[in-house]
Design a protein around this motif. Structure first.
Motif, PDB file in Angstrom:
ATOM      1  N   MET A 141     -22.488 -12.393 -40.796  1.00 19.98           N
ATOM      2  CA  MET A 141     -22.623 -11.847 -42.146  1.00 19.98           C
ATOM      3  C   MET A 141     -23.164 -10.415 -42.075  1.00 19.98           C
ATOM      4  O   MET A 141     -23.881 -10.048 -41.145  1.00 19.98           O
ATOM      5  CB  MET A 141     -23.576 -12.702 -42.978  1.00 19.98           C
ATOM      6  CG  MET A 141     -23.143 -14.153 -43.137  1.00 19.98           C
ATOM      7  SD  MET A 141     -21.639 -14.327 -44.129  1.00 19.98           S
ATOM      8  CE  MET A 141     -22.283 -13.954 -45.773  1.00 19.98           C
ATOM      9  N   SER A 238     -17.546  -7.157 -48.919  1.00 22.46           N
ATOM     10  CA  SER A 238     -17.509  -7.942 -50.158  1.00 22.46           C
ATOM     11  C   SER A 238     -18.780  -8.785 -50.289  1.00 22.46           C
ATOM     12  O   SER A 238     -19.520  -8.991 -49.322  1.00 22.46           O
ATOM     13  CB  SER A 238     -16.290  -8.865 -50.149  1.00 22.46           C
ATOM     14  OG  SER A 238     -16.438  -9.861 -49.148  1.00 22.46           O
ATOM     15  N   LYS A 239     -19.038  -9.285 -51.488  1.00 18.95           N
ATOM     16  CA  LYS A 239     -20.226 -10.113 -51.720  1.00 18.95           C
ATOM     17  C   LYS A 239     -20.202 -11.369 -50.870  1.00 18.95           C
ATOM     18  O   LYS A 239     -21.243 -11.879 -50.450  1.00 18.95           O
ATOM     19  CB  LYS A 239     -20.330 -10.458 -53.194  1.00 18.95           C
ATOM     20  CG  LYS A 239     -20.667  -9.265 -54.085  1.00 18.95           C
ATOM     21  CD  LYS A 239     -20.846  -9.682 -55.536  1.00 18.95           C
ATOM     22  CE  LYS A 239     -21.230  -8.481 -56.395  1.00 18.95           C
ATOM     23  NZ  LYS A 239     -21.413  -8.872 -57.822  1.00 18.95           N
ATOM     24  N   LYS A 240     -19.003 -11.900 -50.595  1.00 23.59           N
ATOM     25  CA  LYS A 240     -18.890 -13.109 -49.778  1.00 23.59           C
ATOM     26  C   LYS A 240     -19.299 -12.854 -48.336  1.00 23.59           C
ATOM     27  O   LYS A 240     -19.677 -13.784 -47.618  1.00 23.59           O
ATOM     28  CB  LYS A 240     -17.458 -13.632 -49.816  1.00 23.59           C
ATOM     29  CG  LYS A 240     -17.024 -14.175 -51.180  1.00 23.59           C
ATOM     30  CD  LYS A 240     -15.611 -14.708 -51.106  1.00 23.59           C
ATOM     31  CE  LYS A 240     -15.173 -15.279 -52.454  1.00 23.59           C
ATOM     32  NZ  LYS A 240     -13.776 -15.812 -52.403  1.00 23.59           N
ATOM     33  N   GLU A 241     -19.221 -11.601 -47.915  1.00 27.31           N
ATOM     34  CA  GLU A 241     -19.560 -11.248 -46.534  1.00 27.31           C
ATOM     35  C   GLU A 241     -21.001 -10.772 -46.389  1.00 27.31           C
ATOM     36  O   GLU A 241     -21.449 -10.479 -45.283  1.00 27.31           O
ATOM     37  CB  GLU A 241     -18.650 -10.131 -46.026  1.00 27.31           C
ATOM     38  CG  GLU A 241     -17.172 -10.437 -46.028  1.00 27.31           C
ATOM     39  CD  GLU A 241     -16.364  -9.215 -45.660  1.00 27.31           C
ATOM     40  OE1 GLU A 241     -15.858  -9.186 -44.521  1.00 27.31           O
ATOM     41  OE2 GLU A 241     -16.245  -8.290 -46.492  1.00 27.31           O
TER      42      GLU A 241
END
Length: 252
Positions: A141, A238-241
């Motif tokens: 992450m 991105s927010k997911k990462e």
């Protein structure tokens, strides 16, 4: 057929041999009246201090650069492969056997590493994450580094083109030129500080006089500077990462 005097033949052989040695020694020039700066940008004919000033200006004016090699700082060796531009940078850093990626866009700095890296940092600092499970959650992450965290100051410099180059491109001591050389097929002029003990810098003789190879003073690392002016994409993950870790990272 007119015979060539033996003495003349010997002189011709000697001249040819000397020319060959000259070419071997520099990889660039022949001998006699050949000009090693013929067909170049002309900086090879300038005083060393002027060459350094021109190459610093070229580096400052360039929008991007790729910097790879080693830097020794405070006794620690860092292996870098960074692509830099005026508003940030991205790439990999390896130190003490641990590798991680850095990404900075504007003031936002992100660090990406595996669980082993985070677990090691935890064991060294005593801070978060407090267990292996937490380290596992951070693996792969992009962790956003708070601007006030010691890690921000420690790592953001590796992503700052102006700060990094200003600190690296200055040679120490009396400047001098040290002949014509070749760096990855590009003709260069080398300048030195204190006959090399203060560092050496190979400057391109083709096109813009960019710095191409730096050997830092005191055996403090060797860096190649390439891809001058070649643009690359730079955007936040991105927010997911992304993980916003909060107050303080376990990297101090």
């Amino acid at each position: 057929m007119t015979a060539i005097p033996q003495g003349r033949t010997r002189r011709a052989v000697m001249v040819t041999a000397m020319c060959a040695l000259a070419v071997t020694g520099t990889g660039l020039t022949g001998c006699g009246s050949e000009d090693p700066d013929a067909g170049t940008n002309g900086v090879g004919k300038l005083p060393a201090a002027t060459i350094q000033a021109k190459t610093k200006k070229a580096a400052d004016d360039a929008k991007t650069v790729r910097l790879s090699g080693t830097v020794v700082s405070n006794g620690t060796t860092y292996t870098l492969d960074m692509r830099l531009k005026s508003d940030g940078g991205t790439g990999s850093v390896t130190s003490k056997g641990a590798s991680f990626r850095l990404l900075r866009v504007g003031e936002h700095l992100f660090l990406k590493a595996n669980a082993e890296f985070w677990a090691h940092q935890d064991g060294k600092s005593g801070g978060k994450p407090s267990d292996t499970a937490a380290a596992d959650k951070l693996e792969g992450m992009y962790v956003k580094v708070p601007t006030g965290d010691p890690a921000y100051k420690r790592f953001s410099g590796f992503t700052d083109k102006d700060v990094l180059l200003d600190g690296l491109l200055s040679l120490h001591g009396d400047l001098a030129t040290d002949g014509h050389h070749d760096e990855s097929g590009v003709r260069t002029i080398r300048i030195t500080g204190d006959k090399g003990s203060g560092g050496t810098l190979d400057v391109s003789l083709q096109g813009t006089p960019y710095p191409l190879l730096l050997s830092r003073a005191g055996n403090a690392g060797t860096l190649r500077l390439t891809d001058w002016g070649k643009d690359f994409a730079l955007k936040e993950p991105s927010k997911k990462e992304t993980v916003d870790y909060g107050q303080q990272l376990p990297t101090s």
